[in-house]
Every structure is written in C-alpha cells, then in structure tokens.
Write a protein that holds these residues in place. Structure first.
Motif, PDB file in Angstrom:
ATOM      1  N   SER A 148       0.823  -1.201   0.000  1.00 38.04           N
ATOM      2  CA  SER A 148       0.000   0.000   0.000  1.00 38.04           C
ATOM      3  C   SER A 148       0.859   1.255   0.000  1.00 38.04           C
ATOM      4  O   SER A 148       0.350   2.354  -0.167  1.00 38.04           O
ATOM      5  CB  SER A 148      -0.943  -0.004   1.190  1.00 38.04           C
ATOM      6  N   LEU A 149       2.161   1.093   0.218  1.00 36.34           N
ATOM      7  CA  LEU A 149       3.057   2.252   0.172  1.00 36.34           C
ATOM      8  C   LEU A 149       3.899   2.239  -1.102  1.00 36.34           C
ATOM      9  O   LEU A 149       4.900   2.923  -1.209  1.00 36.34           O
ATOM     10  CB  LEU A 149       3.975   2.259   1.395  1.00 36.34           C
TER      11      LEU A 149
ATOM     12  N   VAL B 177      12.258  -0.300   5.729  1.00 32.90           N
ATOM     13  CA  VAL B 177      11.491  -0.076   4.506  1.00 32.90           C
ATOM     14  C   VAL B 177      11.184   1.409   4.296  1.00 32.90           C
ATOM     15  O   VAL B 177      10.832   2.114   5.236  1.00 32.90           O
ATOM     16  CB  VAL B 177      10.167  -0.872   4.548  1.00 32.90           C
TER      17      VAL B 177
ATOM     18  N   SER C 122       4.322  -3.499   9.886  1.00 35.30           N
ATOM     19  CA  SER C 122       5.328  -3.178   8.856  1.00 35.30           C
ATOM     20  C   SER C 122       4.984  -1.939   8.050  1.00 35.30           C
ATOM     21  O   SER C 122       5.843  -1.101   7.780  1.00 35.30           O
ATOM     22  CB  SER C 122       5.468  -4.330   7.866  1.00 35.30           C
ATOM     23  N   CYS C 123       3.691  -1.815   7.679  1.00 38.22           N
ATOM     24  CA  CYS C 123       3.297  -0.678   6.857  1.00 38.22           C
ATOM     25  C   CYS C 123       3.471   0.623   7.637  1.00 38.22           C
ATOM     26  O   CYS C 123       3.922   1.630   7.105  1.00 38.22           O
ATOM     27  CB  CYS C 123       1.860  -0.845   6.383  1.00 38.22           C
TER      28      CYS C 123
ATOM     29  N   ILE D 149       5.565   1.137  10.182  1.00 35.89           N
ATOM     30  CA  ILE D 149       6.998   1.374  10.375  1.00 35.89           C
ATOM     31  C   ILE D 149       7.606   1.980   9.111  1.00 35.89           C
ATOM     32  O   ILE D 149       8.391   2.922   9.175  1.00 35.89           O
ATOM     33  CB  ILE D 149       7.714   0.063  10.757  1.00 35.89           C
ATOM     34  N   ALA D 150       7.186   1.445   7.963  1.00 36.01           N
ATOM     35  CA  ALA D 150       7.715   1.969   6.696  1.00 36.01           C
ATOM     36  C   ALA D 150       7.332   3.424   6.508  1.00 36.01           C
ATOM     37  O   ALA D 150       8.040   4.190   5.863  1.00 36.01           O
ATOM     38  CB  ALA D 150       7.207   1.135   5.526  1.00 36.01           C
ATOM     39  N   ALA D 151       6.210   3.822   7.087  1.00 35.56           N
ATOM     40  CA  ALA D 151       5.771   5.210   6.945  1.00 35.56           C
ATOM     41  C   ALA D 151       6.344   6.085   8.062  1.00 35.56           C
ATOM     42  O   ALA D 151       6.061   7.282   8.115  1.00 35.56           O
ATOM     43  CB  ALA D 151       4.252   5.271   6.935  1.00 35.56           C
TER      44      ALA D 151
ATOM     45  N   GLU E  97       9.599   6.336  14.641  1.00 38.74           N
ATOM     46  CA  GLU E  97      10.053   7.668  15.034  1.00 38.74           C
ATOM     47  C   GLU E  97       8.927   8.395  15.772  1.00 38.74           C
ATOM     48  O   GLU E  97       9.167   9.085  16.771  1.00 38.74           O
ATOM     49  CB  GLU E  97      10.483   8.475  13.804  1.00 38.74           C
TER      50      GLU E  97
ATOM     51  N   CYS F   9      -3.757   1.338   5.444  1.00 35.02           N
ATOM     52  CA  CYS F   9      -2.319   1.557   5.299  1.00 35.02           C
ATOM     53  C   CYS F   9      -1.980   2.895   4.644  1.00 35.02           C
ATOM     54  O   CYS F   9      -0.924   3.451   4.872  1.00 35.02           O
ATOM     55  CB  CYS F   9      -1.703   0.432   4.495  1.00 35.02           C
TER      56      CYS F   9
END
Ligand SMILES: Cc1cc2nc3c(=O)[nH]c(=O)nc-3n(C[C@H](O)[C@H](O)[C@H](O)COP(=O)(O)O)c2cc1C
Ligand code: FES
Lengths: 150, 577
Positions: free
Chosen positions: A120-121, A131, B16-17, B19-21, B25, B48
């Motif tokens: 979705s990203l 990632v 995971s989604c 964290i990736a974004a 932090e 997401c």
C-alpha cells in the motif's frame, strides 16, 4: 568442525534443518561462502553437493558478500505497477551498480525482490531491512545520500 | 470531545506498513511526551494509506490521527486533541466492509495475551475443548469455509481426512508463505493478531488429533515471525498446547524465497530441508506428507476464521456470503487507488464496490483489476459488477487466489503487465516439468519482443497456443496457472497487443522501446535541472532531448519543476543523426 561455526551447534543435526543452518550462516556472515558450504555439509553429515543443490534452489541465499548497506528494490506487482523499474534505474545510476552487484568499496549492494508486504506504500525499497515507501526520484536519491554520508 | 477530557491511553500502529511510513520515530516522540499515560504498540487496522496512525483514547472517546509526522508540532497537536490530521474512516469503507477476521487487528497489542483474552480470545478453543473432536470438524463443515490460500478446497472436508487417520504422528502445517507478490493479508494477520491465528491452529489440532504444528513463514516477514514466537511462548506458559493427552510442539520455520514453496507438496519438501520441488498427487498430504506422516496444510487466513466459526457456530457463520463461498474475505488492495490497504468484505461483494466505494479509485482512471497474482488474471472495468467469490472469478478467467487485488489505471500497459508476471513465473518455475520450465520462458521472450516493438501478429497465436499447452502439461498449480495473466489479457485487451505489434506503439506510453521523450519549450524556464540530472547527457544546451541517447529513465520528467517534459508516441520525439 571449525570453531567459527560454533553457532550452528544450537541447531538440531537432523537434515531437515539444513535450510535453517544455511540461514544461520547467512545471518552471521551476510552470505554463504564455499568454506561455509563445506562446514554446513560437515555439520549435517551431508555431501557438499547436496548442500549446494538446496542452496542454489532458494533465491534467499547469496553466494557473494553483500555491501554494508544492502538495498532491496521491491518489484512485486503493486510496486511494479507504480514504477519500480524506474526506481531500480535511479538507484543503479546513483550507485553505479546493477541488480545483484556490490560496489567497489563494499558499501552498497543492490537486489530486486518480489514484495516486501508494504504494497500500500508502493513503490518501496528496503535498506538493511528498513522499509522506505511512496518513493519518487527525489526521495530515493535523498535516502541514498543519507546512507552514503553515514 | 472536550479539551477537559483526559487522555487515558495512546496507541501507535507499528505493523510493517506503519513502520515503513515512519511509525517508530513517531512512537519515540509520543513516548517522550506521554509522561504517565500508557503508550501501546498495536498492529494494522487496514488503512495503510493513512499511516502512521495514532489513536488517542480519552475519557470522552477515541480520537484518531493519520499521516502523523515525527515532529514536535504534530505530536503537540495530538496531545492537545487538535484538529489537524484527524482521521475518520472513509464513508465507503464504513458502509461496505464487515470486519470479523480483522476485528481486533490494530485494536489490541499483538503480543499481549491478556488483551486478546479480554476481547474474547481463546473462547473458541475453550468451546472446542468442551465438544468432541468430530463435532468440531462438523461445525467447520457446516460453516462452508473454503481454504483461503487460493485453492478454495472445503476446509471441513480436509480436516475430516486427517481426523480419520490412525497414525503415531499427524502433522499440521500453517502455510504462511504468502508468495503472491502484491498481497499482504497473511502478514497483517500474523503481525496484528498472532493469537487468533494460533487459536485456529490449536482448534484444528484438537479436532484432527495432530501431534505437531509447523508454521512455514516467508522470510521477508521478520515482524510476523517475532510476534508469532512471542505468542507461542505465551501459549506454552499457559499450557494451552496440552491437548489430546500430550504437549504439542509449535515450530516456526522460515521460508527461503521461492514462490513454488507455497504449493503444498513443495512446501513439505522445503520443510524437510530439501529443494522445494512439487510432486505428483496422489498421494495427498493427508495420506502421506511430512516425512510420510499424514499432514494437513491450511493457510493463515483459513486458521484466522476458525475461532469465529467455533465461537458463533457453523450455521451462523454460513449466513454470510454466497451459495458456494461463505463468510468474509480479506483483500490486499493496492495499485492505482486512493485508499490502498487491507479490507474485509462479505463474499459476494462486487468488484465495483471494492475498487470504487472501498478503495476510492477514480472510475475514470481504472482499466482493470488483477486478482490472484501471477496465477490469476485481470478483469476489465466493464465486468466490475461481478460478485467476488471462488466460482464467478474463475468463470472470467481470473481466480480469487489468496486475496491480492491490484487496481490497474488507464496509464498502465496490459501487455507490459503480462510480461511482468511471466518474468516472475518463468524465474520461479522449479524446472521439473518441461512445459512449465521452457514454455514459460518462451512466452516471456515473446512478450519481451512485443513490448520491445519487435513482435508480430503470429506471436499472439503462439502465446495462446503455448499457454494452453503449459496449462495441460504441468504438474503443479504454478505451471497450470502461469499462462493465466497472458490468456486473460489476450481475452480482454487483445487490441492493446495488436497496437504493439501492428502499429508498434504503446498507447499507455509505458513500454520504453515504444515511446519518445519530449520537452515542451513554451513552458520551460531554463532552470537546467534536466541537463544537470540526465545520466546520459541526452538534453542539449538549448533544451532538446535526443531520443537516440535517451534511456527513458524519467529522471528529467521527475526533476522538472514545470512539468514540461513528457513521454510521447514513438516517432514524435527528436532524433539526432
Ligand atoms: C504455485 C503455488 C503457490 C502457492 N502459494 C500459496 C501461498 O503462498 N499461501 C498459501 O496459503 N497457499 C498457497 N498455495 C496453495 C497451497 O498449495 C494450498 O492449497 C493451501 O495452502 C491450502 O490451504 P487452504 O486449504 O487453507 O487454502 C499455492 C499453490 C501453488 C500451486
Ligand atoms: S509489491 Fe512492493 S511491497 Fe508488495
């Protein structure tokens, strides 16, 4: 059994754990060298060719040493649709290496993978497991600069 | 909601989604400012596109924030219950979704056993323990549940096969290989509600008399593996794995990156430490599987449904869905749409409802949707009123698959998409069957020629013919379904293929060999960014792009601040001598 492979001792010697053994080697050394293949074969009492046979079947196992920062550009369906080939192109140009290579200083290595599960990203890439999503060229170049200056 | 409302708890989505974004932090900053307020990490609620997401629980209710930046300002805004970045579930998703399997995802801490219990967890297992094993199998049969891994085999029937076996060892395997590149239902479930998936496995083990459980998980999912392992420890501590008079071992094994290992016989070989090649069936795994013991394989989502079925009863479960497909289904929506993420809908919801109402895709910009990944096919937008269930999708030449759903916009090329899938399958073919090994390669090469502008009309007949032969001449599902993406695009988008081979053009302007790049001089502000950034010096000092040099890497298009550089039809760009 060489001493440096002591970490294998935690794994049961049943040959069904061969993949687990190879994964332990790769997790420790970053790749599976010829020397490691022989050590693993010894450990599981298997012929080295059989270890190599299993190892070469699975895309996960690397036979060359990856760079300090290992970049995986996702080329899963979602990322592909969203332009992952361009991302790969830009990373390649920026670092001077192509898919499957490590640069001269051993700093960066590059690989394409099929889906990191963050579709979705899309498009996404990961560096040493972290990632980064929703990439465009600017973002991609910026991330690479950050790592280079680390 | 009042300013006087006190904050009681803060939840940050760190799947995971998230964290990736940038959720980690954000989490750090939230913790720094939270003082005594408890801060909890939760999984994914499926939205997401809105990550990072933060829920602020107050005495007056919950306030949610999306796209939270890791800045002092954004964090302060939340602590003041400010109006910026407030998050509301889009109306379409609220109206059309039905959350049963992911009811708790993103709402509870994945690694907290207590929170799972507080929310009704392990009630299904308790209820099962109070029943006879064959009654449990009977409930699953009644529910009409079909395997969510793609095959759609009736789950209760499979359980019945294993239960009927009289053997010293019986093996249960959870297929968590999630090989479809572009799908993440199983990842989300394991990361967000590992206990629910494990509860399903324990119920299955009780009902079938299994003696050992393996979870074969994709190596790309480290967080899922971590959460499963924590949850398994918690199960061991509470002795929930003591059933059928022995204590059951639950072992997580990491896959090693081979798509074919999602196929059940290949998966078993891989678990045995061998090359992951499929074998002929019969014997089916329930007759002879892991080290020749009777073995049953179910998918993660299949197990995720089980506690619900036992909890509410098979009949109640079967009230939702269509004639042949019961219950709800998870879909991983991605591609060209506004709200990509994980969705759960009743079987029988139409593609239009999923793509447009839930996904928020722009109806004017959607060409097709790809379901079932590399084994599936694309369905053109004209057929979007098709209800989604196992049988209707198959009749369209696609498959439901495990639930990956990629929305393809008008600016994408279907031939290129088909080439992409064949590139994937020809590399993933294990090499055992000639038609799969060589045939997919020939199809791939043909598609490469077509997108490269060197295809001929006969190539289309070849693709069809070869595709049908590979279907018939392959042992396992990989080969049998590998031609699907090509056959489906040939069926619905033959005109695109024809434009490629007859006119040598790509109308979507996607195929590099069939496009030129041009700079529109009238809007150019002569900032020279294109000249500076072009890796092959294809832009001249007077801002003309030489298509002989240009590699179509799009760098100039991306850096141009005035959006004055475009891809154009082949032949429309400038070429030096
Ligand atoms: C090439 C191929 C790949 C597959 N990949 C998966 C997968 O990633 N996950 C999965 O659950 N099933 C996958 N399957 C289906 C499995 O073989 C099997 O049918 C399924 O795990 C059974 O579980 P279910 O009945 O609960 O669906 C795959 C099948 C084939 C032929
Ligand atoms: S397709 Fe790239 S993360 Fe899934």
């Amino acid at each position: 059994m060489q001493e440096s492979y002591g970490y294998l001792n935690k794994i049961d010697k049943d040959p069904s754990n061969l993949i687990k053994g190879l994964q332990a080697v790769q997790a420790t050394e970053g790749y599976v060298s010829d020397v490691s293949i022989i050590a693993v074969a010894d450990y599981f009492s298997l012929p080295a060719v059989e270890v190599e046979g299993v190892l070469s079947f699975y895309a996960q196992f690397k036979r060359t040493k990856p760079g300090e920062y290992h970049i995986c550009v996702c080329d899963g369906t979602a990322c592909h649709i969203k332009g992952s080939t361009l991302i790969l192109d830009w990373v390649s140009t920026e670092l001077g290496i192509t898919d499957g290579e490590t640069d001269e200083n051993g700093l960066f290595s590059l690989e394409t993978v099929a889906c990191l599960g963050c579709c979705s990203l899309a498009p996404v890439l990961s560096i040493n497991g972290k990632v980064y999503g929703n990439l465009d060229r600017k973002g991609t170049v910026k991330i690479l600069k950050e790592y280079r200056n680390k | 909601m009042n300013i006087s409302d006190k904050i009681t708890k803060i939840r940050v989505g760190t799947a995971s989604c998230g964290i990736a974004a940038g959720a980690n932090e954000v989490l750090e900053l939230v913790k720094k400012h939270a003082g005594n307020i408890p801060v909890e990490e939760v999984g994914c609620i499926g939205h997401c596109y809105a990550e990072p997401l933060v829920d602020i629980e107050t005495t007056g209710g919950t306030v949610s924030y999306s796209h939270v930046a890791a800045t002092e300002k954004a964090i302060a805004n939340m602590f003041e219950l400010g109006e910026d970045n407030r998050f509301d579930i889009p109306a379409g998703r609220k109206a059309k979704e039905l959350h049963k399997v992911i009811r708790l995802a993103g709402r509870i801490c994945p690694t907290s056993y207590d929170e799972y219990i507080e929310n009704g967890g392990y009630k299904g297992l308790k209820k099962a323990f109070a029943m006879q094993p064959d009654e449990v199998v009977g409930e699953v049969k009644k529910s009409g549940l079909r395997g969510r891994g793609g095959g759609g085999f009736p789950t209760g029937m499979k359980w019945g096969f294993l239960a009927a076996k009289d053997a010293e060892q019986k093996i249960l395997i959870c297929n968590a290989d999630e090989g479809d590149p572009g799908a993440f239902m199983d990842r989300s479930l394991m990361e967000s509600v590992p206990h629910q998936v494990l509860e399903g496995m324990l119920i299955a083990a009780y009902a079938t008399g299994a003696t050992k459980i393996y979870i074969y998980c994709r190596a790309e999912y480290p967080l899922a593996i971590k959460h499963l392992q924590i949850a398994i420890e918690q199960i061991y501590e509470r002795k929930l794995n003591e059933l059928n008079g022995r204590s059951l071992e639950i072992i997580v094994k990491e896959g090693a990156g081979a798509f074919v290992c999602g196929e059940e016989t290949a998966l078993i070989h891989s678990l045995e430490g061998k090359r992951g090649t499929p074998r002929f069936r019969p014997p089916f795994p329930t007759d002879s599987g892991w080290k020749e013991w009777p073995t049953m394989i179910n998918n993660v989502e299949t197990f995720g449904n089980v506690p619900i079925i036992i909890g509410e009863g098979g009949d109640k479960y079967a009230e939702i869905g269509t004639e042949g497909s019961k219950g709800t289904k998870l879909f991983a929506l991605a591609g060209d749409l506004k709200y990509p993420g994980l969705v759960e809908v009743p079987m029988g919801t139409t593609l239009a409802e999923i793509v447009f109402e839930i996904g928020g895709a722009d109806p004017d910009n959607v060409k097709a949707v790809q379901t079932g990944g590399p084994s599936g096919g694309c369905i053109p937008v004209e057929l979007f009123d098709t209800p989604v269930d196992y049988d209707s999708l198959r009749s369209l030449g696609a498959i439901m698959g495990s639930g990956g759903m990629i929305v393809i916009g008008k600016n994408r090329c279907m031939v290129e998409t088909a080439r992409y899938f064949l590139d994937f399958t020809h590399r993933e073919s294990c090499g055992k069957c000639t038609f799969c090994r060589v045939g997919t390669k020939r199809m791939f090469e043909t598609l490469e020629r077509i997108v490269g502008g060197k295809g001929e009309l006969e190539d289309l007949d070849f693709l069809e013919d070869m595709g049908n032969k590979i279907r018939k001449g392959s042992l396992c599902g990989l080969g049998q379904t590998a031609p699907n993406p090509v056959l489906a695009t040939l069926r619905y988008f033959r005109n695109e293929y024809e434009v490629h081979v007859i006119d040598r053009q790509c109308e979507a302007l996607a195929c590099n060999a069939l496009v030129d790049v041009q700079l529109e001089q009238s809007n150019c502000i002569k900032c020279k960014l294109c000249i500076k950034n072009c890796p092959v010096d294809a832009v001249s000092d007077d801002f003309v792009i030489d298509n002989n040099k240009c590699t179509r890497c799009n760098t100039c298009i991306e850096v141009c601040p005035k959006n004055t550089i475009f891809r154009v039809k082949k032949g429309e760009g400038f070429y030096s001598e």
